[in-house]
Design a protein around this motif. Structure first.
Motif, short mmCIF file in Angstrom:
data_model
loop_
_atom_site.label_atom_id
_atom_site.label_comp_id
_atom_site.label_asym_id
_atom_site.label_seq_id
_atom_site.Cartn_x
_atom_site.Cartn_y
_atom_site.Cartn_z
N LYS A 1 48.77 93.50 87.70
CA LYS A 1 47.51 94.25 87.76
C LYS A 1 47.82 95.73 87.65
O LYS A 1 48.71 96.26 88.33
CB LYS A 1 46.78 93.98 89.09
CG LYS A 1 46.18 92.61 89.16
CD LYS A 1 44.92 92.49 88.32
CE LYS A 1 44.49 91.07 88.15
NZ LYS A 1 44.02 90.70 86.82
N LYS B 1 39.43 88.00 92.37
CA LYS B 1 39.37 86.52 92.38
C LYS B 1 38.00 86.05 91.89
O LYS B 1 37.88 85.09 91.14
CB LYS B 1 39.60 85.97 93.80
CG LYS B 1 40.99 86.15 94.29
CD LYS B 1 41.80 84.88 94.18
CE LYS B 1 43.18 85.24 93.70
NZ LYS B 1 44.10 84.30 93.36
N LYS B 2 36.94 86.78 92.34
CA LYS B 2 35.57 86.42 91.96
C LYS B 2 35.35 86.55 90.45
O LYS B 2 34.59 85.81 89.86
CB LYS B 2 34.61 87.39 92.66
CG LYS B 2 33.72 86.75 93.70
CD LYS B 2 32.67 87.76 94.04
CE LYS B 2 31.82 87.42 95.20
NZ LYS B 2 31.03 88.59 95.60
N GLN B 3 36.03 87.57 89.86
CA GLN B 3 35.85 87.84 88.43
C GLN B 3 36.33 86.69 87.57
O GLN B 3 35.91 86.52 86.45
CB GLN B 3 36.69 89.06 88.05
CG GLN B 3 35.96 90.36 88.10
CD GLN B 3 36.88 91.48 87.62
OE1 GLN B 3 38.09 91.39 87.69
NE2 GLN B 3 36.29 92.55 87.15
N LYS B 4 37.32 85.92 88.11
CA LYS B 4 37.99 84.90 87.29
C LYS B 4 37.05 83.74 86.95
O LYS B 4 36.22 83.37 87.73
CB LYS B 4 39.23 84.39 88.01
CG LYS B 4 40.35 85.39 87.88
CD LYS B 4 41.62 84.84 88.44
CE LYS B 4 42.76 85.86 88.29
NZ LYS B 4 43.89 85.56 89.09
N TYR C 1 41.02 92.49 96.22
CA TYR C 1 41.62 91.20 95.85
C TYR C 1 40.55 90.12 95.73
O TYR C 1 40.54 89.34 94.77
CB TYR C 1 42.66 90.82 96.92
CG TYR C 1 43.55 89.69 96.49
CD1 TYR C 1 44.47 89.86 95.47
CD2 TYR C 1 43.48 88.44 97.10
CE1 TYR C 1 45.30 88.83 95.07
CE2 TYR C 1 44.30 87.40 96.70
CZ TYR C 1 45.22 87.61 95.68
OH TYR C 1 46.03 86.58 95.28
N LYS C 2 39.62 90.13 96.70
CA LYS C 2 38.52 89.13 96.65
C LYS C 2 37.68 89.35 95.40
O LYS C 2 37.28 88.39 94.75
CB LYS C 2 37.62 89.30 97.89
CG LYS C 2 38.14 88.55 99.10
CD LYS C 2 37.06 88.49 100.18
CE LYS C 2 37.58 89.00 101.49
NZ LYS C 2 36.64 89.56 102.41
N SER D 1 45.04 86.65 103.58
CA SER D 1 45.05 86.37 102.15
C SER D 1 46.41 86.80 101.65
O SER D 1 46.80 87.94 101.83
CB SER D 1 43.98 87.17 101.45
OG SER D 1 44.09 88.50 101.80
#
Ligand code: CTP
Length: 400
Positions: free
Chosen positions: A187, A397-400, A393-394, A180
């Motif tokens: 951030k 990304k999921k939060q977006k 990081y994953k 990734s």
């Protein structure tokens, strides 16, 4: 690694013999490898070995007759996708950081504008020297990925930090990086690290064996991936990392105040500190004199910082905790995750050899708030840090 075009730079340290193995692993994985060496590297490992393993001519002399082009360092850098420098001596890192290009390796580095991974190797005293640390920070700040050396027995007879990371770990580190493409720009990340120190009187205290290595490894990596890191650290013997904001604290109460002070603006909060659960009720202002009687100290509970943050956190903030357990590890860690309102928890079991306080390695299990459990092998603390960084990081990304 399959199909990747890789320059391996080797400078003149004893760990150069391990670079031959690094070449072999990468070729076995399907990478194309070309080797660039300093003349000192050839004191430790031969041209024939490196040419046989890489299946390519090595580049060791800017003015050599065997070069395909007159400016080999330029054509090589156009050809390659990444560059790995292992071992990287204090001397070559000094050249890289200060724009000195006087041999095959330093000119190649200077002409290379893609990802560079550097694995330092040297004596502990040299590693700790301010000039070396300054140079390393210059590289870090300019996006070079540092694969931190491990602690251990060094060829010079010393024990300490400076041993080049093993070739397998270097490859793991780079593979993880490419799984990734991590980008933490903009951030804000708060990390707590190290032990806390609870004073009994002006000369005595209660503390624990935490070295701070895990939290510092996280701070270094997140900084390399562009994050704006605030590191709140209890006393450690580690070098101060080059983070945006470094706050040095002593007691659990100091750490609590510093965390609350900085909490609101953070996107991610990682609490890896080993905070004392109890502190002396009375901290004597003068040294306590010994007497013939036994002596006891009344301890009172400290604030559980992670629990306090868990109550305050917004649903845009990610909260990561650690758990150090000796029995019923998974159940105890799950309870902490729920009670402290965490997004995930990193469990270290003290039962595992090489895991926990003071070591350079760690064996961890991640438990997420939706009860997913992921177990990892024994790894170096910088590799564990990279696994944690990937996981965060994953989640972002999921939060977006
Ligand atoms: N923690 C904290 N403040 C405390 C104690 C712990 O912020 N006063 C945090 C640690 O940084 C870690 C997590 O809580 O992320 C778990 O710490 P640990 O010592 O394993 O658990 P405790 O909650 O202290 O429980 P116990 O010691 O009973 O296992």
């Amino acid at each position: 690694m399959k199909g990747k075009k890789i320059i391996i730079g080797i400078s003149g340290g004893i760990a150069a013999y391990k670079a031959a193995y690094l070449v072999r692993i990468l070729v076995k994985k399907g990478a194309e490898v070309k080797v660039v060496v300093t003349s000192n590297a050839l004191e430790f490992v031969t041209k024939v070995t490196l040419e046989t393993l890489s299946k390519n001519k090595i580049y060791d002399n800017v003015f050599g007759e065997n070069n395909d082009y007159s400016t080999e360092h330029i054509s090589l850098t156009d050809w390659a996708d990444i560059m790995i420098v292992a071992p990287a001596t204090a001397n070559i890192i000094g050249k890289f950081a200060n724009g000195i290009a006087d041999d095959a390796l330093s000119t190649t580095f200077m002409a290379f504008n893609k990802d560079v991974f550097v694995a330092p190797s040297m004596n502990t005293k040299m590693y700790n020297h301010y000039s070396f640390q300054h140079n390393l920070n210059v590289l870090r700040h300019n996006g070079v990925h540092i694969i931190e050396p491990a602690d251990g027995f060094l060829a010079c007879g010393y024990e300490g930090k400076g041993r080049m990371e093993e070739p397998e770990s270097i490859v793991n580190f780079i593979e993880n990086y490419y799984f990734s493409k991590l980008n933490f720009n903009n951030k804000k990340i708060l990390i707590t690290a190290g032990p806390t120190v609870e004073s009994i009187d002006p000369v005595r205290y209660i503390s624990n064996y935490s070295s701070g290595k895990m939290g510092y490894a996280l701070a270094n990596q997140l900084t390399q991936f562009g994050a704006d890191v605030t590191l709140i650290s209890g006393p450690t013997s580690l070098l101060k990392p080059d983070v945006t904001n470094f706050i040095s604290v002593k007691s659990a109460e100091d750490m609590h105040l510093a965390v609350i002070d900085n909490l609101k603006t953070q996107d991610v909060i990682i609490m890896s500190a080993a905070v004392a659960d109890y502190t002396p009720k009375i901290k004597a202002t003068n040294k306590i004199k010994k007497s013939d009687n036994s002596f006891s100290i009344e301890l009172v509970k400290t604030k559980d910082i992670l629990f306090e943050v868990g109550k305050k956190k917004t649903n845009k903030q990610l909260l990561v905790g650690f758990a150090l357990e000796t029995d019923n590890e998974i159940d105890n860690a799950k309870q902490k995750l729920d009670k402290k309102n965490l997004d995930f928890i990193v469990l270290n079991s003290l039962k595992d050899d090489g895991a926990g306080f003071g070591t350079d390695t760690n064996k961890v299990t991640f438990i997420s708030k939706d009860n997913k459990i992921e177990k990892f092998e024994l790894k170096s603390k910088s590799e564990v840090a990279l696994d944690i960084v990937n996981y965060i990081y994953k989640l972002i990304k999921k939060q977006k």
